[in-house]
Design an enzyme around this catalytic site. Sequence first.
Site, PDB file in Angstrom:
ATOM      1  N   HIS A  94      35.595  80.169  86.502  1.00 17.85           N
ATOM      2  CA  HIS A  94      35.315  79.810  85.113  1.00 17.85           C
ATOM      3  C   HIS A  94      33.822  79.550  84.974  1.00 17.85           C
ATOM      4  O   HIS A  94      33.190  79.024  85.880  1.00 17.85           O
ATOM      5  CB  HIS A  94      36.110  78.558  84.722  1.00 17.85           C
ATOM      6  CG  HIS A  94      36.152  78.298  83.245  1.00 17.85           C
ATOM      7  ND1 HIS A  94      35.137  77.656  82.581  1.00 17.85           N
ATOM      8  CD2 HIS A  94      37.098  78.585  82.305  1.00 17.85           C
ATOM      9  CE1 HIS A  94      35.443  77.565  81.297  1.00 17.85           C
ATOM     10  NE2 HIS A  94      36.621  78.122  81.105  1.00 17.85           N
ATOM     11  N   ASP A 153      43.645  80.959  82.056  1.00 18.48           N
ATOM     12  CA  ASP A 153      43.970  82.274  81.487  1.00 18.48           C
ATOM     13  C   ASP A 153      44.936  83.041  82.388  1.00 18.48           C
ATOM     14  O   ASP A 153      45.796  83.781  81.910  1.00 18.48           O
ATOM     15  CB  ASP A 153      42.690  83.089  81.274  1.00 18.48           C
ATOM     16  CG  ASP A 153      41.730  82.410  80.317  1.00 18.48           C
ATOM     17  OD1 ASP A 153      42.190  82.040  79.221  1.00 18.48           O
ATOM     18  OD2 ASP A 153      40.556  82.225  80.657  1.00 18.48           O
TER      19      ASP A 153
END
Length: 429
Positions: free
Chosen positions: A305, A363
Amino acid sequence: MSSNTTLTVDNKAVELAVNEGTIGPSVIDISKLYAQTGMFTYDPGFTSTAATESKITYIDGDKGVLLYRGYPIDQLAEHGDFLETCYLLLYGELPTAAQKADFDYRVTRHTMVHDQMNRFFTGFRRDAHPMAIMVACVGALSAFYHDSTDISDPHQRMIASMRMIAKMPTLAAMAYKYSIGQPFVYPQNDLDYTSNFLRMCFAVPAEEYKVNPVLSRALDRIFILHADHEQNASTSTVRLAGSSGANPFACIAAGIACLWGPAHGGANEAALKMLEEIGTPDRIPEFIARAKDKNDPFRLMGFGHRVYKNYDPRAKIMQKTTHEVLSELGIKDDPLLDVAMELEQIALKDDYFIEKKLYPNIDFYSGITLKAMGFPTSMFTVLFAVARTVGWIAQWSEMIEDPSQRIGRPRQLYTGPTERQYVTVAQRG
């Protein structure tokens, strides 16, 4: 608290204030830098620039911390519900039982959309992407509800906030139903927020629909985890649009448009497409080798991330939720999910992933969960928008109420031609 620091420019010392937050990095106030030095700062992507002061969300990417108004995200997701989180983000405190009952009631009674919106949908092609429909429909709300577009009126701001939190799932379900050629399902007031949304998405007039509480709780948790995430691209877009005085519906529509980008809200869809590309568990080593090859453009989506240099705190909760959903649905022979689970185990043990801190992010898990629940990939970003609406509204409200806020106007480093004189077309060589 504030102190001062000195910046030397062309042998001239310039005093700049240093402001401290309650937690997190301090900031150097450069608002008068141009006036004092004739220079701008240069920060592509605003990675080192605080564009605003906020009391809503705090992230420590190195430690893997996410706080909503000071509350750790895992506690809110584990013990609360989405509308409680909405109240917290909007008003700064968790509601009392009476406040929560009142808030839930008000949101529930705003879930219907104007009946003329039904006809608005018929202007879209049947194969229109649901996000394209959402951008248009949310922007169009200002044409249906002009009694709540005066941003200088606190009451109208509150009504607009309630309307968007309440109507976003209704519009999202309508976009989904329209894209698959099924009739719209109206909201039902005796259901909670996420149960109502699931029913609007998956019920049909031909038979009674019973909401699965495990799936409803899972989706509620997904909404909590996505409700806000500090000054990300779409939130910054909402704030920038709002700084011009645009009405709240237009600002949220701008946020939805920004969220549509694959580098932002489309990341879970991209992760699922990657799993489809891998196809079967036996091909995972091949793709991991490609991911490690610096000369191969292939990237493993759903890992790592930009902000979190540690484990994404939302991913821990999402991982548990994913396994709960798969267990409840009894899914055992889906090749895509087999690939995902095998890849998850490898990523958590492989030295390459651990060294580079490429942990599975939210995600990765949310895409798997939403697919298992029956949502097509085209709806993933729409669900993200439903969840993030409250964060956008809270950030927008904070900006409107900030007396120091001015219209956003970033500056630039100009590298184009210097002044030139116009030459008529006949004189040009």
